[in-house]
Design a protein around this motif. Structure first.
Motif, PDB file in Angstrom:
ATOM      1  N   LYS A 166      24.625  29.491  47.384  1.00 63.85           N
ATOM      2  CA  LYS A 166      25.270  29.520  46.070  1.00 63.85           C
ATOM      3  C   LYS A 166      25.986  28.188  45.802  1.00 63.85           C
ATOM      4  CE  LYS A 166      27.536  33.385  44.159  1.00 63.85           C
ATOM      5  NZ  LYS A 166      28.641  34.342  44.178  1.00 63.85           N
ATOM      6  N   LEU A 167      26.644  27.704  46.838  1.00 63.22           N
ATOM      7  CA  LEU A 167      27.388  26.448  46.678  1.00 63.22           C
ATOM      8  C   LEU A 167      26.439  25.296  46.344  1.00 63.22           C
ATOM      9  CD1 LEU A 167      29.971  24.778  46.858  1.00 63.22           C
ATOM     10  CD2 LEU A 167      29.642  24.611  49.311  1.00 63.22           C
ATOM     11  N   LYS A 168      25.293  25.282  47.040  1.00 54.63           N
ATOM     12  CA  LYS A 168      24.331  24.205  46.786  1.00 54.63           C
ATOM     13  C   LYS A 168      23.820  24.285  45.338  1.00 54.63           C
ATOM     14  CE  LYS A 168      21.947  24.903  50.693  1.00 54.63           C
ATOM     15  NZ  LYS A 168      20.929  24.777  51.713  1.00 54.63           N
ATOM     16  N   THR A 169      23.526  25.523  44.889  1.00 48.50           N
ATOM     17  CA  THR A 169      23.060  25.696  43.503  1.00 48.50           C
ATOM     18  C   THR A 169      24.117  25.183  42.528  1.00 48.50           C
ATOM     19  OG1 THR A 169      22.078  27.728  44.312  1.00 48.50           O
ATOM     20  CG2 THR A 169      22.049  27.425  41.943  1.00 48.50           C
ATOM     21  N   ARG A 170      25.377  25.545  42.807  1.00 44.31           N
ATOM     22  CA  ARG A 170      26.465  25.131  41.906  1.00 44.31           C
ATOM     23  C   ARG A 170      26.572  23.602  41.832  1.00 44.31           C
ATOM     24  NH1 ARG A 170      30.040  29.640  41.266  1.00 44.31           N
ATOM     25  NH2 ARG A 170      28.527  31.158  40.542  1.00 44.31           N
ATOM     26  N   ILE A 171      26.492  22.968  43.020  1.00 46.35           N
ATOM     27  CA  ILE A 171      26.627  21.504  43.037  1.00 46.35           C
ATOM     28  C   ILE A 171      25.468  20.868  42.270  1.00 46.35           C
ATOM     29  CG2 ILE A 171      26.619  19.446  44.524  1.00 46.35           C
ATOM     30  CD1 ILE A 171      28.158  21.116  46.625  1.00 46.35           C
ATOM     31  N   GLU A 172      24.264  21.412  42.485  1.00 46.40           N
ATOM     32  CA  GLU A 172      23.099  20.867  41.791  1.00 46.40           C
ATOM     33  C   GLU A 172      23.223  21.048  40.282  1.00 46.40           C
ATOM     34  OE1 GLU A 172      20.006  22.683  44.045  1.00 46.40           O
ATOM     35  OE2 GLU A 172      19.604  20.821  45.150  1.00 46.40           O
ATOM     36  N   GLU A 173      23.706  22.222  39.877  1.00 47.20           N
ATOM     37  CA  GLU A 173      23.899  22.489  38.434  1.00 47.20           C
ATOM     38  C   GLU A 173      24.879  21.492  37.811  1.00 47.20           C
ATOM     39  OE1 GLU A 173      23.229  27.236  37.603  1.00 47.20           O
ATOM     40  OE2 GLU A 173      25.252  26.493  37.920  1.00 47.20           O
ATOM     41  N   LEU A 174      25.986  21.291  38.537  1.00 49.85           N
ATOM     42  CA  LEU A 174      27.010  20.359  38.033  1.00 49.85           C
ATOM     43  C   LEU A 174      26.431  18.966  37.866  1.00 49.85           C
ATOM     44  CD1 LEU A 174      30.182  21.326  40.135  1.00 49.85           C
ATOM     45  CD2 LEU A 174      29.801  21.767  37.731  1.00 49.85           C
ATOM     46  N   LYS A 175      25.578  18.580  38.830  1.00 54.92           N
ATOM     47  CA  LYS A 175      25.008  17.236  38.786  1.00 54.92           C
ATOM     48  C   LYS A 175      23.937  17.144  37.691  1.00 54.92           C
ATOM     49  CE  LYS A 175      24.521  14.632  42.461  1.00 54.92           C
ATOM     50  NZ  LYS A 175      24.200  14.116  43.797  1.00 54.92           N
ATOM     51  N   THR A 176      23.059  18.152  37.626  1.00 56.63           N
ATOM     52  CA  THR A 176      21.971  18.106  36.651  1.00 56.63           C
ATOM     53  C   THR A 176      22.508  18.062  35.228  1.00 56.63           C
ATOM     54  OG1 THR A 176      20.989  19.710  38.148  1.00 56.63           O
ATOM     55  CG2 THR A 176      19.699  19.157  36.215  1.00 56.63           C
ATOM     56  N   GLN A 177      23.519  18.916  34.973  1.00 59.99           N
ATOM     57  CA  GLN A 177      24.058  18.942  33.599  1.00 59.99           C
ATOM     58  C   GLN A 177      25.041  17.798  33.345  1.00 59.99           C
ATOM     59  OE1 GLN A 177      24.945  22.606  31.535  1.00 59.99           O
ATOM     60  NE2 GLN A 177      24.699  23.722  33.430  1.00 59.99           N
ATOM     61  N   ASN A 178      25.192  16.996  34.362  1.00 60.74           N
ATOM     62  CA  ASN A 178      26.115  15.862  34.278  1.00 60.74           C
ATOM     63  C   ASN A 178      27.551  16.304  33.948  1.00 60.74           C
ATOM     64  OD1 ASN A 178      26.562  13.227  34.700  1.00 60.74           O
ATOM     65  ND2 ASN A 178      26.114  12.578  32.598  1.00 60.74           N
ATOM     66  N   ILE A 179      27.900  17.475  34.458  1.00 61.55           N
ATOM     67  CA  ILE A 179      29.261  17.972  34.226  1.00 61.55           C
ATOM     68  C   ILE A 179      30.206  17.326  35.233  1.00 61.55           C
ATOM     69  CG2 ILE A 179      30.733  20.038  34.319  1.00 61.55           C
ATOM     70  CD1 ILE A 179      28.223  21.630  33.446  1.00 61.55           C
ATOM     71  N   PHE A 180      29.735  17.248  36.466  1.00 60.06           N
ATOM     72  CA  PHE A 180      30.593  16.680  37.512  1.00 60.06           C
ATOM     73  C   PHE A 180      29.711  16.211  38.669  1.00 60.06           C
ATOM     74  CE2 PHE A 180      33.664  16.755  40.986  1.00 60.06           C
ATOM     75  CZ  PHE A 180      34.784  16.192  40.378  1.00 60.06           C
ATOM     76  N   VAL A 181      29.815  14.944  39.010  1.00 62.31           N
ATOM     77  CA  VAL A 181      29.008  14.405  40.115  1.00 62.31           C
ATOM     78  C   VAL A 181      29.963  14.009  41.248  1.00 62.31           C
ATOM     79  CG1 VAL A 181      27.286  12.694  40.773  1.00 62.31           C
ATOM     80  CG2 VAL A 181      27.350  13.552  38.429  1.00 62.31           C
ATOM     81  N   PRO A 182      30.109  14.891  42.249  1.00 60.14           N
ATOM     82  CA  PRO A 182      31.112  14.617  43.281  1.00 60.14           C
ATOM     83  C   PRO A 182      30.653  13.579  44.307  1.00 60.14           C
ATOM     84  CG  PRO A 182      30.007  16.690  43.744  1.00 60.14           C
ATOM     85  CD  PRO A 182      29.415  16.168  42.469  1.00 60.14           C
ATOM     86  N   HIS A 183      31.662  12.871  44.867  1.00 64.85           N
ATOM     87  CA  HIS A 183      31.398  11.983  46.011  1.00 64.85           C
ATOM     88  C   HIS A 183      31.893  12.636  47.289  1.00 64.85           C
ATOM     89  CE1 HIS A 183      31.802   9.145  42.569  1.00 64.85           C
ATOM     90  NE2 HIS A 183      30.699   8.670  43.127  1.00 64.85           N
ATOM     91  N   LEU A 184      32.984  13.387  47.137  1.00 64.03           N
ATOM     92  CA  LEU A 184      33.592  14.031  48.306  1.00 64.03           C
ATOM     93  C   LEU A 184      33.674  15.538  48.056  1.00 64.03           C
ATOM     94  CD1 LEU A 184      35.441  14.037  50.918  1.00 64.03           C
ATOM     95  CD2 LEU A 184      37.364  13.680  49.383  1.00 64.03           C
TER      96      LEU A 184
END
Lengths: 236, 691
Positions: free
Chosen positions: A114-132
């Motif tokens: 679930k966490l991986k899906t969430r991170i990917e969603e955030l990145k794909t939609q350009n909502i949030f691209v984390p470094h850490l």
């Protein structure tokens, strides 16, 4: 201006030097201690240290609500900026908050897929691209080692630095060094660095193990119990 | 009316929208024999619940205005205020909490502690209102009351402890186990009004013992006697445990939790028992007024009915018999025929008809004594006014009233509507201090302002329905503000000597940004450079520039002006000349002080099924929202964001269609923040084109 001053006075710089930069660049690390010793405040210091360097932080907390995590950040940030002008601190705080995303899960609803899906969603939609990515409150047992290994690959492919908190139980703490060696033995393939927080007298000592070399005890670092900030004891 | 004040409870029912407050109140009224039939919210019988007395509330299934009512339970009198569940009507909740001595926090056993429960809890903390928690909807799929208790501890920091456990859950909810008497209680009959007490089923005995131990453990902190009994493992008398729980509750250090299902009529009587057992009587609450003669110093009221009167008008309603004023008496008594003073106006008023309310029905009474809640007819006042006996000059603590953040222009369609609209606005502004109205000098349009889109929508709808007023509404507009960002000096001479009497005034000083006030004026002129009699004219001149800032024509806030030099002329200087000089000085310095535009930012919390959380985050992001975080609760995710109000118009429709109506959101004012440059250009364009 304030940002520069904070970078210069960053308490984590000791660790950065001591660990050959492993603490920041692409690291997969863990902070271990028993409950209530200061894992979260340590992780929040790693997060703030990244935020002031313009790196975006995704803070995952299992069990604690968003407001509580935010309070940790506010508390640590206010200790770090105590000697600076309020207006500047306020502006910087607002800037940092926009680079931080807190994601909390109920214990039973958390899983790595679930966490991986969430991170990917955030990145794909350009909502949030984390470094850490900070993952706090995860229950560590052998059953998740495979998942952790898998997440490590995910983190590497997404260029994420990741830090975990590892809660040790009181009964495991009879001999700290033995315990750490045991944990390190189990997890050394997984983590590049493991930091241990050990309450000793009135201070909380910071010890660390890395894969590069064991450079423990070069500096005497501790968490100041009043502020929970990382400090160096020059007397040693 | 119960004459023993110790047996009186003034309680509120606060919770998240749709967690069942109105249904619960309806059950209370039925069980206390105030009504003889139960009507549901959005009822199929077309009547609606008794407490939702406004037609609009019945239609939308939400409680807008808090109706006050009283009922009797066993030997206690309970005054209940049903409070609205939507954040847009928070002032109603705040007012209710101001006059109440205790509250029942209603939580959904499926949804748990939701965003508005947190808001309501903060309000309860602000007014130090002790509370008990009721976990409702234990008959619903996914019900888990113990998870909700954990959330009460984690999210709201309550020392929550169950005093009951359910017998079965979801469709199998049969009854409740009382952990104090250690009995199983079942609710028979069509409306659960026949109570049957039995032994605890064997299958639940172990859990009940374990939970009772937790309860005794939590309560023992408040009673040495109970601690001793627990250590010595002797039998604990029920009363000893009850007293300890009460002590903890009154100190707000313990929150006893009851559970059940209002809709299925299970556990309701036990909530009434808990409210009377654990929540305070008016005598047990310290009420503090402000002594106006002593610079508003706090003044603790005695609460004795023999002492001079202090009462607060906390809600107004306009009914068929004129204005109805809901009132709480804190000290002394209000008698029919007596006179008292309205502290705000200083006017003497004569008390006419006094009633006790039961939703929209009423009973005439002769007096209201300290600690009681009632209503008066024919008293001209506004919400929040304090009434006192002649000779006293006390005001009840001022209530926290936020500034409105959104405005809407309204225009009546015809002449008949025009006079009705004026009547309606007059009433609404008296009832609700967060709802304001004024006529724009420029456009001549009537502008209404409030706390959110829904807040204004509801008043427009009420004008249509209750006052038969046909209204055309304009586009909602955001309450932008201008402010400056740097210190700038000014030195301006106003000189006019062309025909007639001359004008002369010179003002020098500086303007600077401040964060904790809207406007501060400081006079540092020495040696009479500006004669003392013209200083107030200078301040007036500066003040006149603030309502419409030179930058974007929005009000100017967060500015401090210091004058430190100037000059005058013995013949040509006048108040008018110095006012004009101040305006000139303001314009001279304002643009150099780098003005910026600020906009209201709202805290938005969206609760959405898991599968839509990505879309919801995307929609908030598109609206210039800064997502603070998300909380995954399994099936539901709550997303918290800070979003400019200007971007939130029509969001309820958008979110409904995006999530098949499964998500809901709450919105409340958070702060003012600077408008980004790109958006500023758009606003500038709009102002220029007049759209």
């Amino acid at each position: 201006m304030l940002k520069k001053k904070l970078i210069l006075s960053d308490p984590l710089k000791f660790l950065v030097q001591e660990t050959n930069n492993e603490i920041i660049n692409g690291c997969f690390g863990a902070v271990a201690s028993r409950a209530g010793v200061g894992k979260t405040s340590f992780l929040v210091q790693i997060a703030i240290s990244s935020l002031i360097k313009e790196k975006k932080v995704l803070h995952i907390s299992i069990q604690n609500p968003v407001d509580k995590i935010n309070l940790w950040y506010q508390e640590i940030f206010s200790h770090l900026t105590r000697q600076f002008e309020t207006k500047q601190s306020k502006q910087l705080w607002e800037h940092l908050v926009s680079h931080r995303f807190i994601m909390t899960f109920e214990t039973e609803s958390f899983d790595f897929s679930k966490l991986k899906t969430r991170i990917e969603e955030l990145k794909t939609q350009n909502i949030f691209v984390p470094h850490l990515v900070i993952i706090d409150g995860l229950s560590f047992d052998e059953s998740i080692l495979t998942e952790l290994d898998d997440f490590k690959k995910f983190a590497k492919s997404h260029d994420l630095t990741t830090w975990f908190s590892v809660r040790m139980h009181r009964h495991q703490m009879s001999d700290n060094n033995e315990m750490m060696e045991q944990i390190y033995g189990q997890l050394s393939d997984l983590f590049n660095i493991i930091i241990q927080l050990v309450p000793e007298k009135e201070q909380i000592q910071i010890k660390w193990f890395t894969r590069v070399k064991d450079i423990n005890n070069h500096r005497n670092l501790f968490l100041d119990p009043a502020t929970m900030l990382i400090k160096e004891n020059p007397a040693r | 009316m119960n004459t023993i004040i110790q047996k009186v409870r003034n309680i509120g029912i606060s919770a998240h929208i749709d967690s069942g407050k109105t249904t619960l109140t309806e059950r209370f009224l039925y069980l206390t024999k105030k009504i003889h039939r139960i009507h549901e919210v959005k009822g199929k019988d077309g009547i609606g619940a008794t407490m939702d007395s406004m037609e609009l509330e019945k239609e939308r299934g939400i409680t807008i205005a808090s109706a006050a009512t009283y009922c009797q339970w066993k030997d206690h009198e309970i005054n209940i205020i049903d409070t609205p569940g939507h954040v847009d009507f928070t002032i109603e909740v705040e007012r209710a909490l101001r006059v109440l001595d205790g509250a029942i926090l209603v939580l959904c056993s499926v949804g748990g502690v939701q965003s508005q429960s947190i808001t309501v809890d903060q309000q309860m903390k602000r007014y130090q209102v002790p509370c008990i928690a009721f976990i409702n909807k234990c008959d619903r799929n996914g019900a888990d009351p113990f998870r909700v208790i954990d959330q009460l501890k984690e999210k709201l920091n309550h020392n929550a402890v169950a005093i009951q456990i359910p017998i079965g859950l979801e469709a199998d909810l049969d009854g409740i186990i009382d952990l104090i008497s250690m009995k199983a209680i079942y609710f028979d009959g069509e409306f659960g009004d026949i109570i049957r007490t039995d032994e605890i089923p064997n299958s639940l005995l172990e859990t009940a013992i374990e939970k009772r131990e937790e309860l005794v453990d939590a309560a023992s902190i408040f009673s040495d006697e109970l601690t001793e009994a627990a250590i010595e493992e002797v039998e604990i008398p029920d009363q000893l445990l009850l007293d300890a729980i009460r002590q903890g509750t009154l100190k707000r250090e313990l929150t006893p939790v009851v559970m059940g299902s209002a809709y299925k009529n299970k556990g309701i009587q036990l909530i009434l028992d808990a409210a009377t057992q654990f929540l305070p009587s008016p005598m047990e609450v310290d009420n503090v007024a402000l002594n106006i003669d002593d610079n508003e110093a706090p003044f603790t009221l005695t609460g004795k009915k023999e002492d001079p009167l202090v009462a607060l008008a906390f809600k107004l309603e306009d009914g068929q018999y004129g204005q109805l004023t809901y009132i709480r008496v804190y000290q002394g008594k209000l008698m029919k025929g007596d006179s008292c003073i309205n502290v705000r106006t200083g006017k003497k008023i004569k008390i006419g008809r006094i009633v006790q309310m039961h939703a929209d029905q009423m009973e005439d009474v002769e007096k209201i004594e300290a600690g009681y809640i009632g209503a008066l007819f024919g008293v001209d006042c506004v919400s929040g006014d304090t009434f006192v006996s002649p000779g006293l000059n006390l005001s009840m603590t001022s209530m926290h009233i936020p500034d409105p953040v959104i405005s809407l222009s309204i225009k009546p369609k015809d002449n008949a509507s025009e006079s009705n609209m004026a009547k309606a606005l007059n009433r609404f502004t008296k009832e609700d201090p967060t709802f304001t109205t004024f006529v724009s000098n420029e456009t001549g349009e009537t502008i209404i302002s409030g706390m959110g889109e829904l807040h204004l929508e509801v008043y427009v709808e009420r004008m249509r329905r209750e006052y038969k007023t046909e209204i055309v509404t304009g586009e909602p507009s955001v309450a932008y503000r201008e402010t400056i960002t740097r210190l700038t000096e000014f030195d301006y001479i106003h000189k006019k000597q062309t025909g007639g009497a001359g004008q002369f005034g010179r003002i020098a000083g500086f303007m600077e940004p401040i964060s904790d006030d809207n406007f501060v004026f400081e006079n540092k002129v020495t040696g009479g450079a500006i004669p003392t009699q013209y200083i107030s004219a200078c301040e007036k001149g500066f003040l006149s520039c603030l309502s419409k800032g030179p930058f974007m024509k929005y009000p100017v806030t967060g500015i401090k002006i210091t004058i430190n030099d100037g000059a005058s002329h013995s013949v040509d200087s006048s108040e008018m000349a110095f006012q004009a000089a101040a305006r000139g000085a303001f314009l001279q310095a304002y643009f150099k002080a780098q003005p910026v535009l600020h906009e209201p930012i709202m805290k938005v919390v969206v609760e959405t099924p898991d599968e839509f959380q990505g879309n919801v985050m995307g929609s908030l992001n598109q609206r210039r929202g800064m997502i603070i975080g998300s909380h995954d609760m399994g099936q539901i995710t709550a997303i918290e964001a800070q979003v400019p109000l200007a971007e939130m118009f029509g969001y309820s429709t958008i979110i409904r269609s995006m999530t098949q109506g499964k998500a809901q959101f709450t919105m409340e004012f958070s702060s003012y923040k600077q408008v980004p440059k790109s958006v500023l250009e758009e606003i500038e364009k709009k102002i220029k084109t007049g759209t």
